[in-house]
Design an enzyme around this catalytic site. Structure first.
Site, PDB file in Angstrom:
ATOM      1  N   GLU A 274       0.859  -1.185   0.000  1.00 34.08           N
ATOM      2  CA  GLU A 274       0.000   0.000   0.000  1.00 34.08           C
ATOM      3  C   GLU A 274       0.898   1.239   0.000  1.00 34.08           C
ATOM      4  O   GLU A 274       1.547   1.555   0.997  1.00 34.08           O
ATOM      5  CB  GLU A 274      -0.926   0.021   1.220  1.00 34.08           C
ATOM      6  CG  GLU A 274      -1.961  -1.093   1.245  1.00 34.08           C
ATOM      7  CD  GLU A 274      -3.111  -0.894   0.277  1.00 34.08           C
ATOM      8  OE1 GLU A 274      -3.178   0.185  -0.350  1.00 34.08           O
ATOM      9  OE2 GLU A 274      -3.943  -1.806   0.161  1.00 34.08           O
ATOM     10  N   VAL A 275       0.934   1.912  -1.139  1.00 32.16           N
ATOM     11  CA  VAL A 275       1.705   3.137  -1.305  1.00 32.16           C
ATOM     12  C   VAL A 275       0.756   4.329  -1.135  1.00 32.16           C
ATOM     13  O   VAL A 275      -0.429   4.222  -1.470  1.00 32.16           O
ATOM     14  CB  VAL A 275       2.378   3.164  -2.696  1.00 32.16           C
ATOM     15  CG1 VAL A 275       3.057   4.486  -2.972  1.00 32.16           C
ATOM     16  CG2 VAL A 275       3.372   2.022  -2.814  1.00 32.16           C
TER      17      VAL A 275
END
Length: 307
Positions: A274-275
């Site tokens: 998850e960026v």
């Protein structure tokens, strides 16, 4: 007390029917091109990899071929790695991080692992920068038998022969500000539920499998990504997006029971990245680089454990 966000489709407290879904679909506008942004890059990889069409989405006048990229000299004696991107089409670095990994780094693993990469699982949503598919269904809750999402069903069919033999699966995602401003309110409206405000974490984090968390594997990825971009801190409750932080930048979900892409196989090592592309501390290129760093660290760790 904060008023519940108003969503302009449907009646509060009442789940959507076909009319509301049609109204929602009519509002979704093409904002970028899957053919230009993604397919063109995949085509340029044909000189070095095997490219296969594993399905097609026939959405009215919008047919979308689904492509996967494989190691050219696939060897069943080698461990195999799955990388997926764009399960949520709006999560840009998942798509372009997967393509960047293929272009710049996949060759480093030739003769060491077999690679299977599906860079853009949800092209209709990619073009419209949305989370859902054409039917207002979330593909990343649809990796289940009799899947309601054609995108998920196609990927499950592709992966099925490798389901029990994969060593690694990295599913590339983003958490964006629009999760809070658009997608969570839309989900509540669609399902006839109330919308509870949440907090968007500033930074990169991982979602492991609560049934098989592999904490050292997750830590190896966090350590690698921390050299590229910042890791999301826990909030005041010790949580990230409502889940307890089990290690810096790591939370766990029950990926199979939730129908998440990370549960599409029984790979020994599984994670969801998850960026946070909306951070003032991260550029789009850093986001792509973070996804690549995560994939490389995942493969390197798994190979090291193989001896």
């Amino acid at each position: 007390m904060n008023a519940e966000p108003f969503y302009p489709i449907g009646t509060p407290g009442t789940p959507w029917g076909p009319a509301e879904v049609n109204q929602w679909r009519a509002q979704q506008q093409v904002q970028r091109s899957y053919a230009e942004d993604v397919v063109n890059k995949i085509e340029r990889l044909r000189e070095r990899f095997d490219v296969e069409q594993y399905g097609q989405l026939d959405y009215g006048t919008d047919p979308f071929p689904l492509y996967a990229v494989r190691s050219r000299n696939w060897d069943d004696q080698l461990p195999s790695v799955l990388v997926t991107g764009g399960v949520h089409g709006y999560e840009t670095s998942g798509v372009h991080g997967a393509l960047q990994f293929l272009d710049r780094h996949a060759g480093d693993y030739a003769g060491r692992v077999n690679l299977l990469v599906a860079p853009c699982v949800s092209p209709w949503a990619y073009e419209r920068i949305h989370r859902w598919n054409v039917d207002a269904v979330d593909p990343n809750r649809s990796f289940v038998s009799d899947s309601p999402a054609a995108e998920s069903a196609a990927l499950m069919k592709l992966v099925a022969p490798l389901r029990d033999t994969l060593l690694v699966h990295v599913d590339l995602h983003e958490t964006t500000d629009t999760d809070e401003s658009e997608f969570r309110p839309a989900l509540a409206a669609r399902d006839g539920k109330s919308s509870e405000p949440g907090e968007i974490p500033d930074g990169f984090y991982l979602v492991g499998d609560s049934e098989d968390p592999q904490p050292q594997f997750q830590q190896a990825i966090i350590d690698a990504v921390a050299k590229v971009t910042h890791i999301a801190p826990a909030d005041a409750k010790g949580e990230i997006i409502g889940s307890t932080v089990v290690a810096p930048g790591v939370i766990n979900y029950a990926v199979k029971s939730l129908g998440l892409c990370a549960g599409v196989s029984n790979a020994r090592y599984r994670t969801t990245t998850e960026v946070y592309p909306d951070s003032p501390r991260a550029t789009p290129q850093q986001c792509n680089d973070a996804q690549v760093a995560a994939v490389r660290a995942a493969i390197d760790y798994a190979l090291a454990q193989q001896g």
